[in-house]
Motif scaffolding. Structure first.
Motif, PDB file in Angstrom:
ATOM      1  N   ALA A   1       0.827  -1.210   0.000  1.00  0.00           N
ATOM      2  CA  ALA A   1       0.000   0.000   0.000  1.00  0.00           C
ATOM      3  C   ALA A   1       0.862   1.262   0.000  1.00  0.00           C
ATOM      4  O   ALA A   1       0.552   2.242  -0.683  1.00  0.00           O
ATOM      5  CB  ALA A   1      -0.928  -0.011   1.212  1.00  0.00           C
ATOM      6  N   ILE A   2       1.927   1.255   0.784  1.00  0.00           N
ATOM      7  CA  ILE A   2       2.818   2.420   0.838  1.00  0.00           C
ATOM      8  C   ILE A   2       3.494   2.647  -0.511  1.00  0.00           C
ATOM      9  O   ILE A   2       3.608   3.787  -0.986  1.00  0.00           O
ATOM     10  CB  ILE A   2       3.848   2.222   1.963  1.00  0.00           C
ATOM     11  N   LEU A   3       3.949   1.577  -1.146  1.00  0.00           N
ATOM     12  CA  LEU A   3       4.590   1.713  -2.459  1.00  0.00           C
ATOM     13  C   LEU A   3       3.624   2.290  -3.496  1.00  0.00           C
ATOM     14  O   LEU A   3       4.034   3.046  -4.383  1.00  0.00           O
ATOM     15  CB  LEU A   3       5.129   0.356  -2.923  1.00  0.00           C
ATOM     16  N   LEU A   4       2.335   1.981  -3.355  1.00  0.00           N
ATOM     17  CA  LEU A   4       1.357   2.520  -4.298  1.00  0.00           C
ATOM     18  C   LEU A   4       1.172   4.026  -4.144  1.00  0.00           C
ATOM     19  O   LEU A   4       0.826   4.711  -5.107  1.00  0.00           O
ATOM     20  CB  LEU A   4       0.015   1.803  -4.131  1.00  0.00           C
ATOM     21  N   SER A   5       1.397   4.570  -2.952  1.00  0.00           N
ATOM     22  CA  SER A   5       1.371   6.029  -2.799  1.00  0.00           C
ATOM     23  C   SER A   5       2.471   6.666  -3.637  1.00  0.00           C
ATOM     24  O   SER A   5       2.261   7.705  -4.279  1.00  0.00           O
ATOM     25  CB  SER A   5       1.540   6.431  -1.325  1.00  0.00           C
ATOM     26  N   LEU A   6       3.643   6.050  -3.632  1.00  0.00           N
ATOM     27  CA  LEU A   6       4.752   6.567  -4.432  1.00  0.00           C
ATOM     28  C   LEU A   6       4.451   6.458  -5.925  1.00  0.00           C
ATOM     29  O   LEU A   6       4.740   7.377  -6.701  1.00  0.00           O
ATOM     30  CB  LEU A   6       6.034   5.810  -4.089  1.00  0.00           C
ATOM     31  N   VAL A   7       3.846   5.341  -6.320  1.00  0.00           N
ATOM     32  CA  VAL A   7       3.482   5.175  -7.729  1.00  0.00           C
ATOM     33  C   VAL A   7       2.430   6.210  -8.133  1.00  0.00           C
ATOM     34  O   VAL A   7       2.509   6.814  -9.206  1.00  0.00           O
ATOM     35  CB  VAL A   7       2.959   3.744  -7.990  1.00  0.00           C
ATOM     36  N   ALA A   8       1.436   6.440  -7.266  1.00  0.00           N
ATOM     37  CA  ALA A   8       0.360   7.383  -7.575  1.00  0.00           C
ATOM     38  C   ALA A   8       0.878   8.800  -7.760  1.00  0.00           C
ATOM     39  O   ALA A   8       0.292   9.590  -8.509  1.00  0.00           O
ATOM     40  CB  ALA A   8      -0.686   7.355  -6.461  1.00  0.00           C
ATOM     41  N   SER A   9       1.989   9.128  -7.102  1.00  0.00           N
ATOM     42  CA  SER A   9       2.531  10.486  -7.222  1.00  0.00           C
ATOM     43  C   SER A   9       3.024  10.796  -8.627  1.00  0.00           C
ATOM     44  O   SER A   9       3.204  11.961  -8.985  1.00  0.00           O
ATOM     45  CB  SER A   9       3.676  10.690  -6.226  1.00  0.00           C
ATOM     46  N   GLY A  10       3.233   9.760  -9.442  1.00  0.00           N
ATOM     47  CA  GLY A  10       3.776   9.987 -10.779  1.00  0.00           C
ATOM     48  C   GLY A  10       2.772   9.872 -11.904  1.00  0.00           C
ATOM     49  O   GLY A  10       3.138  10.057 -13.072  1.00  0.00           O
ATOM     50  N   VAL A  11       1.499   9.567 -11.608  1.00  0.00           N
ATOM     51  CA  VAL A  11       0.525   9.380 -12.690  1.00  0.00           C
ATOM     52  C   VAL A  11      -0.036  10.724 -13.137  1.00  0.00           C
ATOM     53  O   VAL A  11      -0.035  11.710 -12.392  1.00  0.00           O
ATOM     54  CB  VAL A  11      -0.626   8.436 -12.261  1.00  0.00           C
ATOM     55  N   GLU A  12      -0.527  10.756 -14.374  1.00  0.00           N
ATOM     56  CA  GLU A  12      -1.063  11.992 -14.940  1.00  0.00           C
ATOM     57  C   GLU A  12      -2.522  11.871 -15.345  1.00  0.00           C
ATOM     58  O   GLU A  12      -3.164  12.879 -15.636  1.00  0.00           O
ATOM     59  CB  GLU A  12      -0.234  12.406 -16.174  1.00  0.00           C
ATOM     60  N   GLN A  13      -3.061  10.659 -15.384  1.00  0.00           N
ATOM     61  CA  GLN A  13      -4.446  10.441 -15.790  1.00  0.00           C
ATOM     62  C   GLN A  13      -5.308  10.119 -14.565  1.00  0.00           C
ATOM     63  O   GLN A  13      -4.899   9.362 -13.683  1.00  0.00           O
ATOM     64  CB  GLN A  13      -4.530   9.278 -16.785  1.00  0.00           C
ATOM     65  N   PHE A  14      -6.514  10.694 -14.522  1.00  0.00           N
ATOM     66  CA  PHE A  14      -7.386  10.472 -13.371  1.00  0.00           C
ATOM     67  C   PHE A  14      -7.772   8.997 -13.244  1.00  0.00           C
ATOM     68  O   PHE A  14      -7.846   8.464 -12.136  1.00  0.00           O
ATOM     69  CB  PHE A  14      -8.652  11.328 -13.483  1.00  0.00           C
ATOM     70  N   GLY A  15      -8.009   8.339 -14.367  1.00  0.00           N
ATOM     71  CA  GLY A  15      -8.366   6.927 -14.324  1.00  0.00           C
ATOM     72  C   GLY A  15      -7.279   6.090 -13.684  1.00  0.00           C
ATOM     73  O   GLY A  15      -7.575   5.162 -12.910  1.00  0.00           O
ATOM     74  N   SER A  16      -6.019   6.403 -13.987  1.00  0.00           N
ATOM     75  CA  SER A  16      -4.904   5.663 -13.388  1.00  0.00           C
ATOM     76  C   SER A  16      -4.827   5.913 -11.885  1.00  0.00           C
ATOM     77  O   SER A  16      -4.599   4.993 -11.094  1.00  0.00           O
ATOM     78  CB  SER A  16      -3.582   6.075 -14.047  1.00  0.00           C
ATOM     79  N   LEU A  17      -5.034   7.178 -11.487  1.00  0.00           N
ATOM     80  CA  LEU A  17      -5.020   7.516 -10.065  1.00  0.00           C
ATOM     81  C   LEU A  17      -6.123   6.772  -9.321  1.00  0.00           C
ATOM     82  O   LEU A  17      -5.900   6.211  -8.240  1.00  0.00           O
ATOM     83  CB  LEU A  17      -5.189   9.029  -9.893  1.00  0.00           C
ATOM     84  N   LEU A  18      -7.313   6.749  -9.911  1.00  0.00           N
ATOM     85  CA  LEU A  18      -8.436   6.076  -9.262  1.00  0.00           C
ATOM     86  C   LEU A  18      -8.177   4.572  -9.130  1.00  0.00           C
ATOM     87  O   LEU A  18      -8.441   3.975  -8.069  1.00  0.00           O
ATOM     88  CB  LEU A  18      -9.715   6.322 -10.062  1.00  0.00           C
ATOM     89  N   ALA A  19      -7.651   3.950 -10.169  1.00  0.00           N
ATOM     90  CA  ALA A  19      -7.367   2.512 -10.112  1.00  0.00           C
ATOM     91  C   ALA A  19      -6.343   2.203  -9.020  1.00  0.00           C
ATOM     92  O   ALA A  19      -6.490   1.220  -8.278  1.00  0.00           O
ATOM     93  CB  ALA A  19      -6.865   2.032 -11.468  1.00  0.00           C
ATOM     94  N   LEU A  20      -5.318   3.039  -8.924  1.00  0.00           N
ATOM     95  CA  LEU A  20      -4.295   2.828  -7.897  1.00  0.00           C
ATOM     96  C   LEU A  20      -4.884   2.995  -6.495  1.00  0.00           C
ATOM     97  O   LEU A  20      -4.526   2.268  -5.568  1.00  0.00           O
ATOM     98  CB  LEU A  20      -3.137   3.801  -8.103  1.00  0.00           C
ATOM     99  N   ARG A  21      -5.797   3.954  -6.329  1.00  0.00           N
ATOM    100  CA  ARG A  21      -6.388   4.184  -5.011  1.00  0.00           C
ATOM    101  C   ARG A  21      -7.290   3.007  -4.595  1.00  0.00           C
ATOM    102  O   ARG A  21      -7.325   2.631  -3.428  1.00  0.00           O
ATOM    103  CB  ARG A  21      -7.183   5.493  -5.013  1.00  0.00           C
ATOM    104  N   ILE A  22      -8.020   2.445  -5.549  1.00  0.00           N
ATOM    105  CA  ILE A  22      -8.852   1.281  -5.213  1.00  0.00           C
ATOM    106  C   ILE A  22      -7.971   0.111  -4.786  1.00  0.00           C
ATOM    107  O   ILE A  22      -8.239  -0.556  -3.775  1.00  0.00           O
ATOM    108  CB  ILE A  22      -9.734   0.890  -6.414  1.00  0.00           C
ATOM    109  N   LEU A  23      -6.894  -0.139  -5.547  1.00  0.00           N
ATOM    110  CA  LEU A  23      -5.974  -1.214  -5.195  1.00  0.00           C
ATOM    111  C   LEU A  23      -5.285  -0.929  -3.863  1.00  0.00           C
ATOM    112  O   LEU A  23      -5.094  -1.838  -3.036  1.00  0.00           O
ATOM    113  CB  LEU A  23      -4.932  -1.373  -6.302  1.00  0.00           C
ATOM    114  N   GLN A  24      -4.945   0.328  -3.630  1.00  0.00           N
ATOM    115  CA  GLN A  24      -4.318   0.696  -2.363  1.00  0.00           C
ATOM    116  C   GLN A  24      -5.266   0.416  -1.191  1.00  0.00           C
ATOM    117  O   GLN A  24      -4.842  -0.088  -0.149  1.00  0.00           O
ATOM    118  CB  GLN A  24      -3.918   2.171  -2.377  1.00  0.00           C
TER     119      GLN A  24
END
Length: 400
Positions: A86-109
């Motif tokens: 979950a912590i690593l996904l916060s770091l990954v989310a900091s680099g995304v540019e599309q809202f869909g990608s951010l939302l998918a990462l947050r659900i997985l997180q």
């Protein structure tokens, strides 16, 4: 068994509390960012709220899955691996540019963040004596609250300082990654865990038994519905306060969540209050305070809004502590599963609240939102009265 005050008790309690702090730090980091996300991605308030509700929905969905995995593979292993992911996904989310990608990462997180809440109490129950467990749980719950406050406050500060939502995910991810080794080092290896795996038939039977128990289902509904409106009122208030005439920047929106501290006080005194008033009456008192707090919001100035949130937070956590304790008092078997079902209802309510309040917000803004809140609180108040009658009915002696 680990005794209260011993070195292993101190290590385990600190490890689980710090781990819980990190869970809620990461869970709620997007809460003060909703107006910023709506502006950057040109989306509605409802859609930007999905970055929070999607995460809580993922957590609710994965709670029972993580509990079953922990039964088979061990509490410690599941807690540490899911928290790391979950912590690593916060770091990954900091680099995304599309809202869909951010939302998918947050659900997985959210799904990964479920690992520790689903298993921490079970770990304590197996490793601690009863006295040590009671002492540790209070500290653990306080860490939940402080992590939620810190995630929102720090999330708002980072976004405001750097004028970017990316900074929030990067900063909180890095802070969490730095603290994670301390959790791993402190948490003792389990000594009393025995792997087990309930058959599907056993699990269905236990679930069915709990969901047919009105004393449990009523508490699940009260916890979920109360959290549905309590959490999401903050989401819509961030949009109100970020616009004219308030124009508060993200760092000040994050400070809004310091009103949760009144809820920390309420949780700490809930046990003593319940002894004097009774759980049924205390539930009604908490719901009544939530209703009063919502009405105070109608003052529509910053002082009235802060006062309303302080009162509402106090009432919500009073009712939440009472409802969760009610579950423990009225379950006779599969206690961990019964408590997990309460958490599922709790976070599912959080996930649905944005959808429920959105039409009220669109039609009536602040007044509409307050109306939506009050309608739900009427339902939970009625459920509290119903629970009291159900309990009284069960306690009536049989006459021949």
């Amino acid at each position: 068994m680990i005794e209260v005050g011993s070195r292993p008790w101190l290590r385990a309690t600190l490890a689980l509390s710090l781990g819980s702090f990190l869970v809620f730090l990461n869970l709620y980091q997007s809460h003060p960012l909703l107006p910023m996300l709506a502006n950057e991605f040109a989306i509605s308030s409802l859609h930007s709220g999905w970055t929070l509700t999607g995460c809580t929905a993922g957590l609710a969905f994965a709670l029972l899955i993580c509990a079953r995995l922990a039964d088979r593979f061990g509490r410690r292993r599941v807690m540490l691996w899911t928290l790391t992911g979950a912590i690593l996904l916060s770091l990954v989310a900091s680099g995304v540019e599309q809202f869909g990608s951010l939302l998918a990462l947050r659900i997985l997180q959210g799904m990964l963040l479920a690992g520790l809440p689903a298993t921490a109490i079970a770990y304590m129950g197996e490793e601690f004596t009863r006295r040590a467990l009671i002492s540790a749980v209070g500290i653990y719950i306080a860490a939940n609250s402080l992590g939620g406050i810190a995630g929102r406050v720090l999330g708002g500060l980072l976004a405001g300082w750097f004028d970017s939502w990316h900074a929030t995910f990067l900063g909180i991810g890095l802070i969490s990654l730095l603290l994670l080794p301390l959790v791993v080092w402190l948490l003792p290896t389990q000594r009393n865990f025995t792997p087990s795996q309930a058959s599907p038939g056993q699990l269905r039977q236990a679930l069915g038994s709990h969901l047919r128990n009105p004393l449990l289902v009523g508490a699940y509904l009260i916890g979920g519905l109360n959290f549905m409106v309590f959490l999401n009122q903050f989401s819509y208030l961030t949009f109100l306060l970020s616009a004219e005439p308030f124009s508060l920047p993200p760092q000040w929106l994050g400070m809004l969540f310091l009103t949760y501290l009144s809820g920390t006080l309420a949780s700490s005194i809930s046990g003593r209050c319940a002894q004097h008033l009774g759980a049924e009456r205390l539930l009604l008192v908490g719901i009544a305070l939530m209703a009063l707090g919502a009405l105070l919001l109608l003052g529509a100035n910053l002082a009235a809004i802060l006062a309303g949130l302080l009162v509402s937070s106090f009432g919500f956590f009073l009712a939440h502590a009472c409802a969760s304790a009610w579950v423990g008092q009225h379950v006779t078997h599969d206690r961990a599963l019964a408590s997990s079902l309460y958490l599922v209802a709790y976070y599912l309510g959080a996930s649905l609240g944005g959808f429920y309040l959105h039409p009220f917000w669109v039609e009536g803004q602040l007044a509409g939102m307050v109306l939506g809140i009050e309608l739900v609180l009427l339902v939970t108040a009625a459920l509290s009265l119903w629970l009291a009658r159900q309990k009284a009915h069960r306690q009536q002696p049989l006459t021949i």
